[in-house]
Motif scaffolding. Structure first.
Motif, PDB file in Angstrom:
ATOM      1  N   ARG A 202     -48.002  24.491   7.011  1.00  0.00           N
ATOM      2  CA  ARG A 202     -47.959  23.541   7.205  1.00  0.00           C
ATOM      3  C   ARG A 202     -46.685  22.569   6.788  1.00  0.00           C
ATOM      4  NH1 ARG A 202     -53.235  23.704   5.045  1.00  0.00           N
ATOM      5  NH2 ARG A 202     -52.430  22.898   2.788  1.00  0.00           N
ATOM      6  N   LEU A 203     -46.610  23.055   5.845  1.00  0.00           N
ATOM      7  CA  LEU A 203     -44.831  22.972   5.340  1.00  0.00           C
ATOM      8  C   LEU A 203     -43.450  23.076   6.801  1.00  0.00           C
ATOM      9  CD1 LEU A 203     -42.491  20.953   4.163  1.00  0.00           C
ATOM     10  CD2 LEU A 203     -42.417  23.145   2.388  1.00  0.00           C
ATOM     11  N   VAL A 204     -43.927  24.579   7.474  1.00  0.00           N
ATOM     12  CA  VAL A 204     -42.815  25.168   7.519  1.00  0.00           C
ATOM     13  C   VAL A 204     -42.895  24.032   9.502  1.00  0.00           C
ATOM     14  CG1 VAL A 204     -42.370  26.577   9.815  1.00  0.00           C
ATOM     15  CG2 VAL A 204     -43.016  27.112   7.433  1.00  0.00           C
ATOM     16  N   ASP A 205     -44.395  23.925   9.961  1.00  0.00           N
ATOM     17  CA  ASP A 205     -45.051  23.342  11.163  1.00  0.00           C
ATOM     18  C   ASP A 205     -44.666  21.894  10.874  1.00  0.00           C
ATOM     19  OD1 ASP A 205     -46.082  25.375  12.394  1.00  0.00           O
ATOM     20  OD2 ASP A 205     -47.894  24.619  11.541  1.00  0.00           O
ATOM     21  N   ALA A 206     -44.060  21.051   9.967  1.00  0.00           N
ATOM     22  CA  ALA A 206     -43.752  19.968   9.774  1.00  0.00           C
ATOM     23  C   ALA A 206     -42.146  19.892   9.650  1.00  0.00           C
ATOM     24  CB  ALA A 206     -44.396  18.986   8.010  1.00  0.00           C
ATOM     25  N   ARG A 207     -41.133  20.675   8.477  1.00  0.00           N
ATOM     26  CA  ARG A 207     -40.307  20.888   8.478  1.00  0.00           C
ATOM     27  C   ARG A 207     -40.035  21.311  10.740  1.00  0.00           C
ATOM     28  NH1 ARG A 207     -38.941  23.697   3.220  1.00  0.00           N
ATOM     29  NH2 ARG A 207     -38.887  21.530   2.068  1.00  0.00           N
ATOM     30  N   SER A 208     -40.330  21.980  11.915  1.00  0.00           N
ATOM     31  CA  SER A 208     -39.605  22.209  12.595  1.00  0.00           C
ATOM     32  C   SER A 208     -40.163  20.758  13.800  1.00  0.00           C
ATOM     33  CB  SER A 208     -41.231  23.286  12.779  1.00  0.00           C
ATOM     34  OG  SER A 208     -40.550  23.250  14.350  1.00  0.00           O
ATOM     35  N   ASP A 209     -40.984  20.368  13.311  1.00  0.00           N
ATOM     36  CA  ASP A 209     -41.040  18.951  13.911  1.00  0.00           C
ATOM     37  C   ASP A 209     -40.000  18.247  14.072  1.00  0.00           C
ATOM     38  OD1 ASP A 209     -42.785  16.924  15.799  1.00  0.00           O
ATOM     39  OD2 ASP A 209     -44.153  16.332  15.108  1.00  0.00           O
ATOM     40  N   LEU A 210     -39.758  17.793  12.596  1.00  0.00           N
ATOM     41  CA  LEU A 210     -39.461  16.776  12.058  1.00  0.00           C
ATOM     42  C   LEU A 210     -37.636  17.781  12.752  1.00  0.00           C
ATOM     43  CD1 LEU A 210     -37.934  14.639  11.071  1.00  0.00           C
ATOM     44  CD2 LEU A 210     -37.963  15.914   8.800  1.00  0.00           C
ATOM     45  N   THR A 211     -37.093  18.449  12.501  1.00  0.00           N
ATOM     46  CA  THR A 211     -35.450  18.901  13.607  1.00  0.00           C
ATOM     47  C   THR A 211     -36.033  18.679  14.713  1.00  0.00           C
ATOM     48  OG1 THR A 211     -35.382  20.901  11.829  1.00  0.00           O
ATOM     49  CG2 THR A 211     -34.354  21.037  13.187  1.00  0.00           C
ATOM     50  N   ARG A 212     -36.728  19.048  15.775  1.00  0.00           N
ATOM     51  CA  ARG A 212     -37.448  19.206  16.739  1.00  0.00           C
ATOM     52  C   ARG A 212     -36.845  17.641  17.149  1.00  0.00           C
ATOM     53  NH1 ARG A 212     -41.960  20.218  17.002  1.00  0.00           N
ATOM     54  NH2 ARG A 212     -41.100  22.913  17.727  1.00  0.00           N
ATOM     55  N   THR A 213     -37.287  16.661  16.344  1.00  0.00           N
ATOM     56  CA  THR A 213     -38.149  15.513  16.598  1.00  0.00           C
ATOM     57  C   THR A 213     -35.898  14.722  16.657  1.00  0.00           C
ATOM     58  OG1 THR A 213     -39.642  15.117  16.979  1.00  0.00           O
ATOM     59  CG2 THR A 213     -38.169  12.625  16.716  1.00  0.00           C
ATOM     60  N   LEU A 214     -35.899  15.232  15.437  1.00  0.00           N
ATOM     61  CA  LEU A 214     -34.087  14.536  15.684  1.00  0.00           C
ATOM     62  C   LEU A 214     -33.083  15.266  16.543  1.00  0.00           C
ATOM     63  CD1 LEU A 214     -34.228  14.703  11.722  1.00  0.00           C
ATOM     64  CD2 LEU A 214     -34.089  13.021  12.771  1.00  0.00           C
ATOM     65  N   THR A 215     -33.697  16.607  16.746  1.00  0.00           N
ATOM     66  CA  THR A 215     -32.414  17.755  17.704  1.00  0.00           C
ATOM     67  C   THR A 215     -32.684  15.943  19.483  1.00  0.00           C
ATOM     68  OG1 THR A 215     -32.629  19.233  16.783  1.00  0.00           O
ATOM     69  CG2 THR A 215     -31.924  18.995  18.461  1.00  0.00           C
ATOM     70  N   GLN A 216     -33.466  15.909  18.624  1.00  0.00           N
ATOM     71  CA  GLN A 216     -34.241  15.242  20.491  1.00  0.00           C
ATOM     72  C   GLN A 216     -33.129  14.054  20.899  1.00  0.00           C
ATOM     73  OE1 GLN A 216     -38.154  15.684  20.635  1.00  0.00           O
ATOM     74  NE2 GLN A 216     -38.326  17.430  21.719  1.00  0.00           N
ATOM     75  N   LEU A 217     -33.612  13.415  19.311  1.00  0.00           N
ATOM     76  CA  LEU A 217     -32.904  11.459  19.439  1.00  0.00           C
ATOM     77  C   LEU A 217     -31.509  12.233  19.448  1.00  0.00           C
ATOM     78  CD1 LEU A 217     -32.895   9.313  19.021  1.00  0.00           C
ATOM     79  CD2 LEU A 217     -32.477   9.217  16.816  1.00  0.00           C
ATOM     80  N   SER A 218     -31.124  13.094  19.360  1.00  0.00           N
ATOM     81  CA  SER A 218     -29.376  13.378  19.168  1.00  0.00           C
ATOM     82  C   SER A 218     -29.022  13.851  20.716  1.00  0.00           C
ATOM     83  CB  SER A 218     -28.700  14.907  18.369  1.00  0.00           C
ATOM     84  OG  SER A 218     -29.579  14.432  16.531  1.00  0.00           O
ATOM     85  N   LEU A 219     -29.749  14.673  21.318  1.00  0.00           N
ATOM     86  CA  LEU A 219     -30.118  14.653  22.991  1.00  0.00           C
ATOM     87  C   LEU A 219     -28.949  13.790  23.562  1.00  0.00           C
ATOM     88  CD1 LEU A 219     -28.963  16.615  25.053  1.00  0.00           C
ATOM     89  CD2 LEU A 219     -31.559  16.837  25.620  1.00  0.00           C
ATOM     90  N   LYS A 220     -30.457  12.812  23.482  1.00  0.00           N
ATOM     91  CA  LYS A 220     -30.341  11.702  24.506  1.00  0.00           C
ATOM     92  C   LYS A 220     -29.567  10.325  23.765  1.00  0.00           C
ATOM     93  CE  LYS A 220     -33.647   8.017  25.673  1.00  0.00           C
ATOM     94  NZ  LYS A 220     -35.133   8.268  26.468  1.00  0.00           N
ATOM     95  N   LEU A 221     -29.086  10.454  21.854  1.00  0.00           N
ATOM     96  CA  LEU A 221     -27.444   9.733  21.940  1.00  0.00           C
ATOM     97  C   LEU A 221     -26.698  10.304  22.476  1.00  0.00           C
ATOM     98  CD1 LEU A 221     -28.885   8.779  18.052  1.00  0.00           C
ATOM     99  CD2 LEU A 221     -28.801   7.041  20.200  1.00  0.00           C
ATOM    100  N   ARG A 222     -26.319  11.906  22.626  1.00  0.00           N
ATOM    101  CA  ARG A 222     -25.635  12.196  22.982  1.00  0.00           C
ATOM    102  C   ARG A 222     -25.148  12.148  24.036  1.00  0.00           C
ATOM    103  NH1 ARG A 222     -20.776  12.741  24.793  1.00  0.00           N
ATOM    104  NH2 ARG A 222     -19.986  14.810  25.019  1.00  0.00           N
ATOM    105  N   LEU A 223     -25.551  11.776  25.673  1.00  0.00           N
ATOM    106  CA  LEU A 223     -25.910  11.204  26.584  1.00  0.00           C
ATOM    107  C   LEU A 223     -25.399  10.283  26.919  1.00  0.00           C
ATOM    108  CD1 LEU A 223     -29.211  13.275  27.818  1.00  0.00           C
ATOM    109  CD2 LEU A 223     -26.473  13.934  28.130  1.00  0.00           C
ATOM    110  N   LEU A 224     -25.407   9.246  25.808  1.00  0.00           N
ATOM    111  CA  LEU A 224     -24.433   7.982  25.681  1.00  0.00           C
ATOM    112  C   LEU A 224     -23.684   7.341  25.475  1.00  0.00           C
ATOM    113  CD1 LEU A 224     -28.475   6.491  24.982  1.00  0.00           C
ATOM    114  CD2 LEU A 224     -27.251   6.029  27.129  1.00  0.00           C
TER     115      LEU A 224
END
Length: 103
Positions: A51-73
């Motif tokens: 459960r911890l691995v899954d939760a950390r993975s989801d957090l990493t994915r979300t932060l990285t997706q936000l970073s991509l969105k910001l990088r495009l701007l």
């Protein structure tokens, strides 16, 4: 225009980020509780680990997706400035980064 786009991107991700951060905290607490048991139940502890691995993975994915969105701007220079302002991983004492001003 750029500021509004950045604010919109952050606002879009904020609710999910709050949820995944809470999930990570809960998973960490659940794992700690399993390690504090005597005797330790390996099956329940492994479930808590997953459960911890899954939760950390989801957090990493979300932060990285936000970073991509910001990088495009952002321009390359603005992106580099944002990276420079980011706290060192594992250091909770640094303030959160601010989006660089549009020039």
């Amino acid at each position: 225009m750029q500021r509004e786009q950045i604010r919109a991107a952050v606002q879009q991700y904020r609710p999910h980020l709050l949820n995944v951060r809470a999930a990570v905290n809960q998973a960490e607490q659940a794992l700690a509780e399993q390690f504090d048991r005597s005797p330790v139940d390996p099956a329940k502890t492994n479930e808590a680990i997953e459960r911890l691995v899954d939760a950390r993975s989801d957090l990493t994915r979300t932060l990285t997706q936000l970073s991509l969105k910001l990088r495009l701007l952002l321009t390359e220079q603005q992106w580099q400035e944002l990276q420079r302002r980011r706290p060192v991983p594992g250091s909770d004492s640094a303030p959160p980064p601010e989006a660089p001003e549009q020039k």
